[in-house]
Design a protein around this motif. Structure first.
Motif, short mmCIF file in Angstrom:
data_model
loop_
_atom_site.label_atom_id
_atom_site.label_comp_id
_atom_site.label_asym_id
_atom_site.label_seq_id
_atom_site.Cartn_x
_atom_site.Cartn_y
_atom_site.Cartn_z
N HIS A 41 0.84 -1.21 0.00
CA HIS A 41 0.00 0.00 0.00
C HIS A 41 0.88 1.25 0.00
CE1 HIS A 41 -3.90 -1.87 0.39
NE2 HIS A 41 -3.53 -2.57 1.45
N MET A 42 1.91 1.24 0.82
CA MET A 42 2.78 2.42 0.94
C MET A 42 3.52 2.68 -0.37
SD MET A 42 4.19 1.47 4.75
CE MET A 42 5.44 2.75 4.85
N ARG A 43 4.01 1.63 -0.99
CA ARG A 43 4.75 1.78 -2.24
C ARG A 43 3.83 2.28 -3.35
NH1 ARG A 43 9.48 0.17 -4.57
NH2 ARG A 43 9.44 -0.34 -6.79
N SER A 44 2.65 1.68 -3.42
CA SER A 44 1.69 2.11 -4.44
C SER A 44 1.33 3.58 -4.28
CB SER A 44 0.44 1.24 -4.36
OG SER A 44 -0.55 1.69 -5.26
N ARG A 45 1.10 3.97 -3.04
CA ARG A 45 0.74 5.36 -2.76
C ARG A 45 1.92 6.30 -3.08
NH1 ARG A 45 -1.64 4.29 1.52
NH2 ARG A 45 0.09 4.53 2.97
N ARG A 46 3.14 5.85 -2.81
CA ARG A 46 4.32 6.68 -3.05
C ARG A 46 4.48 6.98 -4.54
NH1 ARG A 46 9.77 5.61 -3.44
NH2 ARG A 46 9.51 3.37 -3.06
N PHE A 47 4.24 5.97 -5.35
CA PHE A 47 4.37 6.20 -6.80
C PHE A 47 3.17 6.95 -7.35
CE2 PHE A 47 7.70 3.03 -6.36
CZ PHE A 47 8.67 3.56 -7.21
N GLU A 48 2.01 6.76 -6.75
CA GLU A 48 0.85 7.57 -7.15
C GLU A 48 1.09 9.04 -6.85
OE1 GLU A 48 -2.47 6.00 -5.07
OE2 GLU A 48 -2.60 4.17 -6.27
N ASN A 49 1.87 9.31 -5.81
CA ASN A 49 2.18 10.68 -5.42
C ASN A 49 3.37 11.26 -6.18
OD1 ASN A 49 0.08 10.74 -3.58
ND2 ASN A 49 1.36 10.07 -1.86
N GLY A 50 3.94 10.49 -7.12
CA GLY A 50 4.94 11.07 -8.00
C GLY A 50 6.37 10.65 -7.80
N ALA A 51 6.62 9.48 -7.20
CA ALA A 51 8.00 9.02 -7.04
C ALA A 51 8.49 8.43 -8.36
CB ALA A 51 8.10 7.98 -5.93
N LEU A 52 9.83 8.36 -8.49
CA LEU A 52 10.47 7.85 -9.70
C LEU A 52 11.42 6.74 -9.31
CD1 LEU A 52 11.23 8.13 -12.76
CD2 LEU A 52 12.95 9.82 -12.03
N SER A 53 11.38 5.63 -10.04
CA SER A 53 12.29 4.52 -9.80
C SER A 53 13.31 4.44 -10.92
CB SER A 53 11.51 3.19 -9.73
OG SER A 53 12.40 2.11 -9.60
N TYR B 126 8.49 7.81 -28.99
CA TYR B 126 7.96 7.79 -27.63
C TYR B 126 7.90 9.21 -27.08
CZ TYR B 126 8.79 2.80 -27.96
OH TYR B 126 8.77 1.48 -28.35
N THR B 127 6.70 9.65 -26.77
CA THR B 127 6.52 10.98 -26.18
C THR B 127 6.43 10.83 -24.67
OG1 THR B 127 5.35 11.75 -28.15
CG2 THR B 127 5.08 13.03 -26.12
N LEU B 128 7.40 11.40 -23.98
CA LEU B 128 7.48 11.29 -22.53
C LEU B 128 7.23 12.65 -21.89
CD1 LEU B 128 10.73 9.12 -22.25
CD2 LEU B 128 8.38 8.34 -22.48
N ASP B 129 6.61 12.62 -20.74
CA ASP B 129 6.33 13.84 -19.98
C ASP B 129 7.28 13.89 -18.79
OD1 ASP B 129 5.39 15.97 -18.55
OD2 ASP B 129 3.33 15.25 -18.35
N ALA B 130 8.23 14.81 -18.81
CA ALA B 130 9.22 14.92 -17.74
C ALA B 130 9.02 16.17 -16.91
CB ALA B 130 10.63 14.89 -18.33
N SER B 131 7.81 16.69 -16.88
CA SER B 131 7.55 17.90 -16.10
C SER B 131 7.77 17.67 -14.62
CB SER B 131 6.14 18.42 -16.36
OG SER B 131 5.17 17.39 -16.13
N THR B 132 7.53 16.43 -14.15
CA THR B 132 7.82 16.05 -12.76
C THR B 132 8.35 14.62 -12.76
OG1 THR B 132 5.64 15.08 -12.30
CG2 THR B 132 5.90 17.47 -11.94
N ALA B 133 8.89 14.21 -11.62
CA ALA B 133 9.36 12.83 -11.50
C ALA B 133 8.20 11.85 -11.71
CB ALA B 133 10.01 12.62 -10.13
N GLY B 134 7.03 12.21 -11.19
CA GLY B 134 5.87 11.33 -11.31
C GLY B 134 5.40 11.16 -12.74
N THR B 135 5.37 12.26 -13.50
CA THR B 135 4.92 12.14 -14.88
C THR B 135 5.92 11.36 -15.72
OG1 THR B 135 5.93 14.30 -15.42
CG2 THR B 135 3.60 14.27 -14.80
N LEU B 136 7.19 11.48 -15.37
CA LEU B 136 8.21 10.72 -16.10
C LEU B 136 8.06 9.23 -15.79
CD1 LEU B 136 10.68 10.73 -17.95
CD2 LEU B 136 12.11 11.09 -15.93
#
Length: 880
Positions: A494-506, A585-595
């Motif tokens: 749950h924590m990991r899923s929420r972290r990436f939903e909030n914009g984390a980048l791996s 491939y069109t990528l959105d790098a405006s934030t870590a989450g969008t990337l």
């Protein structure tokens, strides 16, 4: 004398001289008298400060600008006229370097050795900004001269005009928004000594050239030894001249012996009138290519202190046998009956962290992260603390660990070993069933771990199996521990899923692990696969670090030691996004989450991997910092996408965590001060950053060394041919990733046996017309080139991002973990046209490569050659 006054007198002198030159009616006597008077008036005083290296002892002209005085540097930094930062030199091209400074929102580009002004990689320097347009023009002129020199020689493998046209493609793009020149070295890199080899051939050539320039050699000079030239292993370090007086007698008597020996040279000086620094040989560490010798060179070049702890340091340790003082039981929260356990690599001896989980009566869950209380033993102003600060981090190599603390602490008294009572510093949360934090408690505790579990032990339970029978438990049942693992796993998901939903980048990179035999030679290698058990620990450690960061930054907004990860380098990210668009491939790098979302949207995992590797080149490393040095909006961690982050969970192996523990203790006691001034924390942050970078580089180089040795051994059994993915194509070559060995290499097509080659930028490909039955391989020992740009090295040579994965220790040496394989669906084979012996190389295509290791160079290198599809390969190649 003030500089303004001096400048004014210089101007007046010029005006007087101009007036005299225009007045032709002045008689000689009056002119001489006037000139004499002028000389008296404009006589300039000697500089108030002259750096020791700026004294000119010869008749040669100064090649560099003199260094400013430290006093003036401090003044101008405060005034915003100068900026201080760490110098980083491009390993591919020594002419390019950057200064990373906290005062600007980008690196300062330094063009050429002259503007770098004798600074070395890792030096803390003072820079003055210059006009970008003028700097770019200067760089273009410099690059043009280098290209002209290269293009004078005709290339048999391709049309030289192709290289000339395409080489200018990137010249119009500025390297940075800031350009500068180095005006002073605030502090040299620690212990400026380097490993490398004596270039006997160069030394003899220079000696012969010098003797040819003398019409009549002095009789006394005939018997003098010629100076030697030292070639450092680190390509960022220039050649170093060893003056006659600093040449060891053994080298003078037997030059041939040193031809294939690695020696250590200490920098002595770099005179203002010399293009090269001067040094002296301080140690001969052994034969080129020997595993132990090369490993020692790795540690030396990265300034890893591996000497035994001194008696003074060891005297700071508690007497043994040691027991927890009675007063600590009264002051601390007693958790000895709580079911606590650790999950680590199976081979780990320094157990920093442990966990517990238990249900609460209100339906919520209590989760505790318990960290070794190193600060209890590591007191300020002691020899032990000074030594820990000096080392700053443990270094994890393939075959060994260089610890930050003596083994009595890191493996025994601090390590949270199972079945014994240990002092800990804990973060305990009240969570709901989805891992949302409802309440947080910090404090010092006493725990008694019931088990030391490995990642594979925990993974067995997550996979629906039981704990292995080899696991030993102290005071608790297997069923309860298995139930706790499942509870923690569900919460972490749950924590990991929420972290990436909030914009984390791996952005995790490929990690190799080795099996070593009794002699220390690698006999097995594989790519380690992160499993759910690893991610379980990662989530709780990340959350603990965030919670502590919030606490200490609130308590000490000017002195807290935090960790930040600044956004990618804008220019490089734009280049990457442009390349991705050209590839479809069109990528959105405006934030870590969008990337991250853009990467996740790509179904083909191999394509994801390629794009992430290309994106890594725009990333920067996370750094420790003092909160008082920045505005709060600059505290954030880009990859984690959180506003506050620090390191709290590994005090056994990181000095930064020890400081954070001390600050947290002061915050809990509500002390007005944390025991450190802002300047102290800035100094500690700088030290920890430097040593962490050195340890990370040493770890990476150790892996490459052992991989080269493994491949060298495997070559004796047969040719090593492996599939590779093409990452990107340039005008003169292409980059490939060999997933089986985690290798990323650049292939220069000019070095291949081709009839010709052609770069098609519109199709993003390079056409290679092979010579039939010609095999690209290492046919003879290659002499290292003085030109960095021709070196076959890792293409992602710039900073590698540190996204703060918790466990950076060596991974379990357990065979059987599968090697990453290329899927057949997502990556197409490189197109081959037999009628023309043509091979079309494009990004995201797959081709076979021949891998060969060279252990007769320092450091050993791994060569990667594309397999000629129009040739027959022998089973083995003869070893040189």
């Amino acid at each position: 004398m003030p500089k303004e006054v001096v400048a004014e007198k210089i101007v007046k002198k010029k005006e007087i001289v101009d007036e005299k030159s225009s007045d032709k009616n002045l008689d000689d006597s009056s002119e001489k008298s006037s000139r004499k008077q002028d000389r008296v008036v404009v006589k300039l005083p000697k500089p108030s400060y002259v750096h020791p290296d700026d004294h000119i002892h010869t008749k040669r002209k100064a090649l560099f600008a003199p260094f400013m005085s430290p006093k003036d540097i401090k003044v101008e930094i405060r005034q915003g006229k100068l900026y201080s930062g760490t110098l980083r030199i491009n390993k591919r091209n020594r002419q390019e370097s950057y200064v990373t400074t906290d005062s600007l929102d980008g690196d300062v580009f330094i063009c050429g050795q002259h503007d770098r002004n004798r600074a070395l990689d890792g030096d803390i320097v003072a820079v003055r900004l210059i006009d970008p347009e003028k700097a770019m023009e200067k760089k273009r002129e410099h690059d043009m001269r280098r290209r002209d020199e290269k293009n004078r020689a005709q290339d048999k493998n391709g049309d030289p005009s192709v290289g000339k046209r395409n080489n200018t493609a990137d010249d119009t793009k500025p390297k940075s928004k800031f350009f500068g020149v180095v005006v002073g070295i605030i502090s040299r890199v620690e212990n400026p000594a380097f490993s490398g080899t004596i270039d006997i051939e160069r030394s003899q050539q220079k000696s012969k050239k010098d003797s040819d320039n003398k019409s009549r050699p002095n009789e006394k000079d005939k018997h003098k030894a010629h100076p030697f030239w030292f070639k450092p292993t680190d390509l960022r370090v220039p050649f170093i001249m060893i003056a006659t007086r600093n040449v060891p007698p053994g080298l003078l008597k037997n030059e041939a012996k040193f031809k294939d020996h690695i020696v250590v040279v200490e920098l002595v000086e770099w005179p203002i009138d010399s293009a090269f620094p001067f040094g002296k040989i301080i140690q001969d560490i052994g034969q080129v290519g020997e595993l132990k010798t090369e490993a020692k060179a790795v540690m030396l070049d990265n300034r890893i202190k591996d000497s035994p702890f001194s008696p003074k340091v060891l005297n700071s340790l508690p007497s043994t046998p040691w027991t927890i003082p009675v007063k600590e039981y009264k002051k601390r929260r007693d958790l000895r009956d709580t079911r606590v356990f650790s999950i680590d690599p199976a081979t780990a001896k320094d157990l920093d962290d442990a966990l517990h989980v238990q249900p609460l009566e209100d339906g919520n869950i209590e989760v505790g992260v318990h960290i070794a209380d190193v600060s209890f033993f590591l007191k300020t102003h002691t020899a032990l603390d000074a030594e820990a600060y000096d080392r700053a981090t443990s270094t994890y190599l393939v075959d060994s660990v260089i610890p930050m603390l003596p083994s009595l602490l890191c493996e025994e008294l601090c390590s949270l070993n199972a079945g014994v009572e240990r002092l800990s510093f804990s973060v305990i949360w009240k969570m709901d069933l989805k891992g949302n934090i409802l309440d947080t408690w910090f404090g010092r505790t006493i725990i008694k771990s019931c088990a030391k579990l490995s990642y594979d032990d925990a993974q067995s339970v997550i996979d629906g199996n039981k704990l292995p029978s080899t696991v030993k438990l102290a005071g608790h049942t297997t069923d309860n521990v298995e139930s706790d693992i499942i509870h923690l796993y569900k919460l972490s998901k749950h924590m990991r899923s929420r972290r990436f939903e909030n914009g984390a980048l791996s952005m995790n990179s490929i990690r190799l692990s080795f099996n070593l035999d009794d002699n220390g030679d690698p006999v097995g290698v594989w790519i380690y696969e992160m499993k759910e058990s690893n991610r379980l620990i990662e989530e709780f450690m990340l959350r603990a670090n965030m919670s502590v960061a919030e606490k200490i930054s609130e308590a000490y907004p000017e002195q807290a030691l935090l960790r930040r990860h600044i956004p990618p380098i804008e220019r490089r990210m734009e280049e990457f996004l442009g390349l991705a668009r050209e590839l479809g491939y069109t990528l959105d790098a405006s934030t870590a989450g969008t990337l991250q979302a853009s990467f996740d949207a790509i179904e083909a995992k191999d394509i994801q991997t390629v794009l992430k590797i290309l994106a890594i080149k725009s990333m920067q490393r996370a750094k420790y910092f003092c909160t008082g040095s920045f505005e709060p909006e600059k505290y954030s961690h880009y990859a984690l996408n959180v506003p506050l982050y620090t390191h709290f969970t590994s005090p056994i192996r990181r000095y930064a965590d020890v400081i954070v523990h001390r600050q947290l203790e002061c915050a809990l006691q509500k002390k007005a001060g944390c025991g450190y001034q802002k300047e102290d924390v800035e100094r500690i942050a700088l030290r920890c950053n430097q040593k962490k970078d050195g340890a990370k580089n040493a770890q990476d180089q150790s892996i490459q060394l052992y991989l080269a040795r493994y491949l060298d051994i495997m070559e004796k059994k047969g040719s090593i041919i492996s599939p590779a993915i093409v990452l990107q194509v340039t005008s003169e070559g292409f980059d490939v990733l060999v997933p089986e060995y985690g290798l990323e290499k650049r292939i220069n097509v000019k070095s291949l046996p081709l009839e010709k080659f052609k770069h098609n930028p519109e199709e993003l490909c390079i056409d290679m017309y092979w010579k039939k039955n010609s095999i690209p391989c290492r046919e003879k020992p290659e002499k290292p080139s003085d030109d960095d740009s021709e070196t076959d090295s890792k293409s992602s040579i710039e900073q590698i991002p540190d996204t703060d994965i918790v466990d950076t220790r060596p991974l379990d040496n357990i065979p059987g973990i599968p090697v990453v394989k290329l899927s057949q669906e997502s990556v197409m084979e490189v197109a081959v046209y037999s009628s023309e012996n043509l091979q079309k190389v494009k990004p995201f295509t797959r081709l076979d490569v021949l891998i060969q290791a060279e252990m007769n160079r320092s450091p050993p290198i791994i060569n990667v050659y594309p397999v000629n599809p129009f040739a027959t390969y022998p089973k083995t190649f003869p070893k040189i």
